[in-house]
Structure formats: structure tokens, C-alpha cells
Design an enzyme around this catalytic site. Structure first.
Site, short mmCIF file in Angstrom:
data_model
loop_
_atom_site.label_atom_id
_atom_site.label_comp_id
_atom_site.label_asym_id
_atom_site.label_seq_id
_atom_site.Cartn_x
_atom_site.Cartn_y
_atom_site.Cartn_z
N ASP A 1 -8.64 13.02 -9.74
CA ASP A 1 -8.35 11.72 -10.36
C ASP A 1 -7.98 12.00 -11.81
O ASP A 1 -7.94 13.16 -12.23
CB ASP A 1 -9.59 10.79 -10.25
CG ASP A 1 -9.16 9.32 -10.18
OD1 ASP A 1 -8.39 8.89 -11.06
OD2 ASP A 1 -9.58 8.62 -9.24
N TYR B 1 3.00 -4.90 -6.73
CA TYR B 1 2.17 -4.02 -5.89
C TYR B 1 2.68 -4.05 -4.44
O TYR B 1 2.90 -3.00 -3.83
CB TYR B 1 0.72 -4.50 -5.96
CG TYR B 1 -0.23 -3.87 -4.98
CD1 TYR B 1 -0.63 -2.55 -5.12
CD2 TYR B 1 -0.76 -4.61 -3.91
CE1 TYR B 1 -1.53 -1.98 -4.22
CE2 TYR B 1 -1.65 -4.05 -3.02
CZ TYR B 1 -2.03 -2.74 -3.18
OH TYR B 1 -2.91 -2.18 -2.29
N1 SER Z 1 -7.12 -5.27 -1.99
C1 SER Z 1 -5.77 -5.21 -2.44
C2 SER Z 1 -5.53 -6.18 -3.53
O1 SER Z 1 -6.19 -7.20 -3.55
C3 SER Z 1 -4.84 -5.51 -1.32
O2 SER Z 1 -4.37 -4.35 -0.78
O3 SER Z 1 -4.68 -5.94 -4.33
#
Ligand code: SER
Length: 318
Positions: free
Chosen positions: A35, A140
Site C-alpha cells: 500500500d 468511480y
Molecule cells: N462501496 C462502493 C462505494 O460506495 C461501491 O463499490 O463507492
């Protein structure tokens, strides 16, 4: 060839627990955790790796003769909306580095975590199927959808054995999530055990797919162990655990803490959650490699509360 595993992102919510499970399976000396920073309490072999630095990943691969990589480092959905361009850069650069070094170093198997965040507009939000539109609305989610395509590309072009799961929100007592939209479902247990009030950033009837840590670790290892011919999807597999709303989890917690107080103060994360599936169809994962979840909401609640109660008791006693 002897299995030597490299975990990238080993300090994270999932990485920390998965690393221990892999150490148990392959022994301490065959698992290399990495990490950005060392964790002082870590037991085993640890290397500092910034996965945006391809040369550094390669050095570690060569030093330990790595055969498998679990690439868990990423910026999650909520944090990603605060830093869109940095999130895209980091999530894509680290994944492309891992794919490229894996190709160059003939890595046997690579694991890539995708997410329910890949789904978006135009998708059935109930029992979201394995194959459907991917129209992610967060950076994301965009990075995970693109990452899935790159996984398929490296499999098609270079025969790289990349395997992937679209994780639901992960719930575990061992570690804390950071920067995700599903994080509330972990925080809420800490607040309940500490007998504090909880303010929820989602609306009370927003249902999201979640999964218990033991299930997610088992799913990951089962997928990686499945015979190659069973893995017929090289983008990423849907898996389901349990779906629930804040209201439902509060009701479960109140069976143990009847005075638990919750208020609702939805923020931008409510908009993210509203675009995500409320439940997932994982029948293809079941068909291809035998996936089946074990934990329901009642079992998750009981285990989380018991484990966290013990954790805080020991902490206070120190
Ligand atoms: N747990 C993640 C998030 O809330 C979803 O992949 O971003």
C-alpha cells in the site's frame, strides 16, 4: 509453480481482510501486502508501493517472483465526485499499470474489483442483470466500467487470466470503508454499539445491494480458484448478498438497541445511490462458478453488533 500473491491496496477496507485470508491460505511467506504506507500492526511481508509507479510494481514482482495479483487500490464513489480528474487518473493509471506489468511478467492470474457503480441510466434497477447497459454516472463508476473493458481486452489480446467481481457495498467489523456511498451501512453499527445517535446521508427508503465481509472474501477466493474454463465472463461478474434500506437496517439494530436514534440528512450521496441498482441478479455467477451468498441482514446485524461490542470493550479496557 509456487503461488506468490501480491495484494495492492492491502490497508483498505477489503484489502486488509483479504490479505489475512490469503495468508491463511498460502502462508505468511507467500503473500506480499502493499500500500502507500506501512501499517505498524501488520504481520507478514509488506512493501510500500504507489501503484501509479509501474517500475515499482515490477520491482516487487521480480523480487518475490509474484504469480498472482489482487489489485484493490482505488478512490471510491463519493470521494471520487470531489476529485473527478484525480480519481480518473489514479483509478485508470493504477489498473493499466497492473495489466501491463502482468502481461510483461507473465502473471498467472489477476483480480480486479469492479462495482455496482458501473450501472446507471436505462438499467433495470431491480434484479439488475449481468448483461445490460453500463451508463455510470460517477467518475468511480466510469473508471470501473472502463476497467472492465480493459480486463476483457487483455484477456482477448494477450490471454491474461483476469477475473473480476462487481462488488456490492461491503459490510465488515474488521475495517472501515472510506469515501463510498455504501459506507453508512458500516458506520451505523459503530454508532449503535457506542450508543450514539446516527445521522444518515441517504433517505430512509433507499435500497442498495450490500454484502457481508465473509461472503465477499469467499466470493473473491472462489472466483480466483475456479477452473479457467468456468470463467466465461472477462469483464466482471455480478454478485449479490443482501439488499436493504436504512429503515430496514435501523429496525434490525433496534431489536438489540431499542433506543437507537437516527435522523436523515441526505446529501449528494443520495443522488449517487438513486442511480444504482437496489438489487442484483447474480444467477450467472452461480451458474458459472457456483457462487452463493450466506449472510442475510439478521445474521449481519447480529455478528456486527457482537463483534463491535467486543472491539470497543477491549479498546476501553486498554
Ligand atoms: N462501496 C462502493 C462505494 O460506495 C461501491 O463499490 O463507492
Amino acid at each position: 509453480m509456487k503461488t506468490k500473491v501480491l495484494v495492492i491496496g492491502a490497508n483498505g477496507q477489503l484489502g486488509s481482510v483479504l490479505t489475512k485470508a490469503l495468508q491463511k491460505k498460502y502462508t505468511l511467506e507467500n503473500v506480499i501486502a502493499s500500500d502507500l504506507r506501512t501499517d505498524e500492526d501488520f504481520k507478514g511481508i509488506f512493501e510500500v508501493i504507489d501503484a501509479t509507479d509501474k517500475k515499482r510494481i515490477k520491482q516487487v514482482i521480480e523480487k518475490y517472483k509474484i504469480t498472482q495479483i489482487y489489485h484493490l487500490a482505488a478512490i471510491l464513489s463519493a470521494k471520487g465526485e470531489e476529485l473527478p480528474l484525480i480519481t480518473w487518473d489514479i483509478n485508470m493509471k493504477t489498473w493499466l499499470n497492473v495489466l501491463e506489468v502482468s502481461r510483461e511478467s507473465n502473471i498467472e492470474k489477476v483480480f480486479f474489483p469492479s462495482s455496482i457503480a458501473v450501472f446507471g441510466a436505462g438499467v433495470p434497477l431491480t434484479d439488475t442483470p449481468q448483461t445490460t447497459y453500463l451508463n455510470p454516472a460517477t467518475v468511480y463508476g466510469m473508471s470501473k466500467a472502463a476497467g472492465e473493458n480493459w480486463a476483457q481486452y487483455y484477456f482477448d489480446q494477450y490471454g491474461l487470466d483476469v477475473r473480476s467481481i462487481r462488488y456490492p457495498g461491503v459490510i465488515g467489523y474488521q475495517s472501515l470503508p472510506g469515501g463510498g456511498t455504501t459506507d453508512y451501512a458500516v458506520d451505523i453499527f459503530h454508532k449503535a454499539v457506542l450508543e450514539e445517535d446516527f445521522s444518515c446521508f441517504l433517505e430512509k427508503d433507499t435500497s442498495l445491494p450490500m454484502i457481508y465481509m465473509d461472503d465477499v472474501i469467499r466470493a473473491t477466493i472462489e472466483l480466483m480458484e475456479a477452473p479457467k474454463e468456468c470463467i466465461q465472463i472477462r469483464t466482471s461478474y455480478n454478485i449479490a448478498g443482501v439488499s436493504f434500506t436504512p429503515n430496514e437496517i435501523v429496525a434490525e439494530i433496534r431489536n438489540f438497541y431499542p433506543n437507537f436514534k437516527v435522523s436523515y440528512d441526505p446529501d449528494f450521496r443520495q443522488d449517487i445511490a438513486a442511480g444504482w441498482p437496489s438489487s442484483i441478479d447474480d444467477s450467472i455467477a452461480t451458474e458459472h462458478w457456483g457462487w452463493k451468498s450466506k449472510y442475510n441482514l439478521e445474521q449481519i446485524t447480529q455478528t456486527m453488533l457482537a463483534e463491535l461490542k467486543e472491539y470497543y470493550r477491549l479498546k476501553l479496557a486498554m
